[in-house]
Design an enzyme around this catalytic site. Sequence first.
Site, PDB file in Angstrom:
ATOM      1  N   GLU A 146      -9.187   4.642   6.615  1.00 43.15           N
ATOM      2  CA  GLU A 146      -8.348   5.026   7.747  1.00 43.15           C
ATOM      3  C   GLU A 146      -9.134   5.725   8.844  1.00 43.15           C
ATOM      4  OE1 GLU A 146      -5.881   3.579   8.084  1.00 43.15           O
ATOM      5  OE2 GLU A 146      -5.265   3.005   6.078  1.00 43.15           O
ATOM      6  N   MET A 188       0.479  -2.893   8.716  1.00 39.78           N
ATOM      7  CA  MET A 188      -0.221  -2.935   7.422  1.00 39.78           C
ATOM      8  C   MET A 188      -1.196  -4.099   7.424  1.00 39.78           C
ATOM      9  SD  MET A 188      -0.763  -1.833   4.403  1.00 39.78           S
ATOM     10  CE  MET A 188      -1.984  -2.652   3.370  1.00 39.78           C
ATOM     11  N   GLU A 189      -2.426  -3.787   6.991  1.00 34.79           N
ATOM     12  CA  GLU A 189      -3.542  -4.718   7.179  1.00 34.79           C
ATOM     13  C   GLU A 189      -3.687  -5.797   6.111  1.00 34.79           C
ATOM     14  OE1 GLU A 189      -3.863  -1.401   6.424  1.00 34.79           O
ATOM     15  OE2 GLU A 189      -5.438  -1.084   4.932  1.00 34.79           O
ATOM     16  N   ASN A 190      -2.608  -6.209   5.426  1.00 30.63           N
ATOM     17  CA  ASN A 190      -2.715  -7.257   4.410  1.00 30.63           C
ATOM     18  C   ASN A 190      -3.699  -8.332   4.867  1.00 30.63           C
ATOM     19  OD1 ASN A 190      -0.268  -6.070   3.178  1.00 30.63           O
ATOM     20  ND2 ASN A 190       0.704  -6.954   4.983  1.00 30.63           N
ATOM     21  N   HIS A 249      -9.669  -3.172   9.654  1.00 24.35           N
ATOM     22  CA  HIS A 249      -9.488  -3.101   8.193  1.00 24.35           C
ATOM     23  C   HIS A 249      -9.859  -4.403   7.485  1.00 24.35           C
ATOM     24  CE1 HIS A 249      -7.795   0.798   7.553  1.00 24.35           C
ATOM     25  NE2 HIS A 249      -6.685   0.599   8.214  1.00 24.35           N
ATOM     26  N   GLU A 280       0.841  -1.174   0.000  1.00 24.08           N
ATOM     27  CA  GLU A 280       0.000   0.000   0.000  1.00 24.08           C
ATOM     28  C   GLU A 280       0.894   1.247   0.000  1.00 24.08           C
ATOM     29  OE1 GLU A 280      -2.684   0.724   3.320  1.00 24.08           O
ATOM     30  OE2 GLU A 280      -4.043   1.785   1.996  1.00 24.08           O
ATOM     31  N   GLY A 319       3.463   1.848  10.823  1.00 27.64           N
ATOM     32  CA  GLY A 319       3.306   1.165  12.102  1.00 27.64           C
ATOM     33  C   GLY A 319       2.886  -0.278  11.873  1.00 27.64           C
ATOM     34  N   HIS A 370      -7.014  -1.659  15.171  1.00 29.47           N
ATOM     35  CA  HIS A 370      -7.082  -0.889  13.924  1.00 29.47           C
ATOM     36  C   HIS A 370      -6.909  -1.810  12.710  1.00 29.47           C
ATOM     37  CE1 HIS A 370      -6.201   2.823  11.491  1.00 29.47           C
ATOM     38  NE2 HIS A 370      -5.572   1.935  10.752  1.00 29.47           N
ATOM     39  N   GLU A 371      -5.854  -2.603  12.729  1.00 25.74           N
ATOM     40  CA  GLU A 371      -5.565  -3.440  11.556  1.00 25.74           C
ATOM     41  C   GLU A 371      -6.643  -4.498  11.354  1.00 25.74           C
ATOM     42  OE1 GLU A 371      -3.406  -2.320   9.620  1.00 25.74           O
ATOM     43  OE2 GLU A 371      -2.593  -0.900  11.076  1.00 25.74           O
TER      44      GLU A 371
HETATM   45 ZN   LIG Z   1      -5.092   1.838   8.715  1.00 21.47          ZN
END
Ligand SMILES: [Zn+2]
Length: 1006
Positions: free
Chosen positions: A467, A410-412, A448, A254, A408, A444-445
């Site tokens: 976001e 990444m939501e893969n 997503h 991303e 910080g 948070h992740e």
């Molecule tokens: Zn995010």
Amino acid sequence: MLFRAGCLCSARIRVPEPVLLGHGRLYGSRYFLWERESRLARPVPVDIRVSVTVQQIQSRSGDQRRHFSSWASVREKVVSPKQASFLGSSSPFILVKVSCGLSIAKPQSRAPREIHTGNMPTCKPFERLPKSVVPRHYELLLQPNLKTFVFQGKETVQVEVKEPTDKIVLNALDLSIGPVEYICGDEVLKPVIVDLSAENETLTLHFTKALPLGDGKLTIIFTGELNDKMKGFYRSKYTSPSGEERYAGVTQFEATDAHRCFPCWDEPALKATFDITLRVPPKKVALSNMPVVSERQLTLEESRELVVSAGGEGEGGGGEPLRELQFSRTPVMPTYLVAVVVGEFDSIETVSRDGVLVRVYTPVGKAEQGRFALDVASKVLPYYKDYFQIAYPLPKIDLIAIADFSAGAMENWGLVTYRETCLLVDPENTSAVRKQWIALVVGHELAHQWFGNLVTMEWWTHLWLNEGYASFVEFLCVEHLFPEYDIWTQFVTETYIRALELDCLKNSHPIEVPVGHPSEIDEIFDDISYNKGASVIRMLHRYIGDEDFRKGMNMYLTRHQYGNTFTEDLWSALEEASNKPVGAVMSTWTKQMGFPTVKVVQQIQEGPNQRRLKVTQHKFCADGSTQDDSPIWMVPLTFSTSKHPTKLAHQMVLETKSSDVVLDNVFPDDWVKVNPGTVGFYRTQYPSEMLAQFVPAIRDRSLPPLDRLGLLDDLFALVQAGQTPTVEVLKLMEAFGAEEDNFTVWSSISNCLGKLGVLLSHTDFLPQFHAYGCRLLGNVAARLGWDQKPDESHLDTLLRSLVLGRLGWYGEQGTIAEANRRFKSHASGEKLIPADLRTPVYKAVLSTGDQTTYDTMLKLYREADLHEEKDRISRALGAIKDEGLLKRVLEFAMSEEVRSQDTVFVIISVAMTKVGRELAWRFLRDNWHVLTERYQGGFLIARLVKSTTENFASEERALELEAFFREHPSPGTERTVQQSVETIRLNAAWLERDREGIRSYLSSNA
Ligand SMILES: [Zn+2]
């Protein structure tokens, strides 16, 4: 005259010796040459300044040529034979990078003017990929070599030809393309031209005839570099338990870096399914989005096959046969969520209540440090399932700590990657605030996985949907899991206030910002998308209520699952669920930049128990200016009164410039507060008699914490904007000082103190201000003491660290002495300081420290195993006062000992004092080329620019900044620079306005 339209360039650069021909890229204000001969297309750095004349420029239509001259700074570097062979060339060559300003003259102009300006002709308007051929399914095979840092890949993409065309256009960057073929039915077609454009980041395959409509299969073999830029498919360095330096292969795609790893349609709306296969050395852990379905040992021959077919030499896995792992098919998803990791890791796992396999991968030997995150993640999944009424769609989720990582986390989908400090908890050495942060990041992740992954924004303009929403819902989730954190009150200081502070600048931007070229995307991963996005969703959540909010969310996610959405799709679902005009209200907040001040211009007591307020709205500007044509917001307004401070007494939507509000059951002595709970995204301004009514309620704390905080912060904003003298806020803070016990209120006071301290660092009465701060904090410091009490609250633990940090910064003698005493036994290993107190102690000790202190700190840094501890130490180093040592801190920041991802934060720590700020700014300028080369744009460099510059307070500095960045344009940081310049001017005006008032207040109240 300048033609601001841009330009597909074909440039011929003349240098004395040798002559280098390249094809170039004009984007923003920079020009790159791409070394043609190298196997890997890459921008080429150059060191010598020469002037060049670019002779022609081809317009987009291709035939019209314009002559122009230019200036340019060219840096040139000879590549060693070793590097050259790595890049696939048999002889050394020269790499060239040109930064240039162009003045494009009219064709008939005989003597074009040279204009050196930062506002260069921008690149040609960005175009999205044509929709004539679209991907449906990728079979992707990757074979990374973790020793040579080269990877080979092969993909077969099932595509659909939707319109007649003789070419296929997809994205690719920094890849070398091997054999390509297209199969439809029995026919095998080979492209006649394979055109790799670094400028457009595209791969265009031209065929001799139109491709038949319908399905076909495109096969491409390609090679790339496992780079060290933390984007695309890159290498991450780690140390094995035996102390050996090794590398893992990691992806970070991303926003648009998937096409640095494999040629693809790298746009969020072009979703497809993926069958991923990895060929990796034996004994390495290999992960992707989905679970492994099959695994086999390859022969040496098979291990070499891909290397040979890509036209390379040498062995597949450094001479050893590889293992091949096939992962099961992903759901339909965008390219930016594809992920693979290959390296050495340990793991722990569990199954969540709703049956999902949850694993946490850590560095070897540190599996237990993943325990906290595992516990959080396995509780978060069922929580979201319940909240959204939709189950997590994949069979497993992995959370993995990566040593080199720019963001910080990444939501893969199914394989979430994290910085080590955002995932690992070592009970001995992890602070309470860090654990709280990890819980938020995991929340948070995982949010997503639904919001972003299951339903994806149609284009990056709607990035905020991802976001802003995830940044809101992470708090819902942590509130549920850890009620003792009282996390919503922290939302206001950490998220809401930061957004207001940025959004009042003239150089802010709307939440929904039109995004073109990918390089513009990095810059919108900022406090507006995340923090303002989350804040306006919180406001909406209260406006329609939790029940309707949930109902609407479920409707939205169900309706659009596996699809793409625009912001309006969310509004219409929430509108249906709530029967409120969500779209009309919210679009005033997402499409307009800034926010209003709601001003109570009058209050009248009507009879014994009725209060009439007249309220107005106008845009709040940081410089205090007001415009007659101020835009209007639809403001969800709420009120509370002293009868029930925590209940809403009235709510309405303010849709016009002004309105009357009548509140019942309000008696003459009662206070009325606008925006209880500080939820609405606006400032409030009261007449002074209304403000005076709050003071007793602040003193006896009958006004709830978030309302005390909101009053202070609104007043402070008015002070900064020049609408109230600074002295008023100094007085108000003293009204809080004696009795205040709430952590969040104190963090807001601390925020104000911090800003005032920075401003007053430009004066000669900073010591008097520090004395004021020490007085203010005296009571609370005495109450808390140094040692954690049995059963004390989480928030008191956080408060102690905040208060001692401030007192140490202000040079309070007792604090410095105690910090030194404790540090001595900490450094000798006799008695460790609890993790929560280390930052304040390190800073206090360094602030009065010398060479020996510095050396001791570096020794502790080198011995620290936990990344969090390394961060803590390196980010404290800037507290040192000696100029010579500060210079060494800056050198240390750039050294091998500090990872690129952390360098900027060490430099920023130096910029926090007056002396350090000068040094850091000088250092930034001296090392600009190295820094930009290292980070290649991106948010880390933007952060660095902002933090080292925005605390200046003179016109001279503002001009200096403008001049420097005019000379050194850097796509992706333009807005940051403008924001900094604006802030510097605001600081200068503030200082000018209030300097003497503050001086006399501080000296008469000493
Ligand atoms: Zn995010």
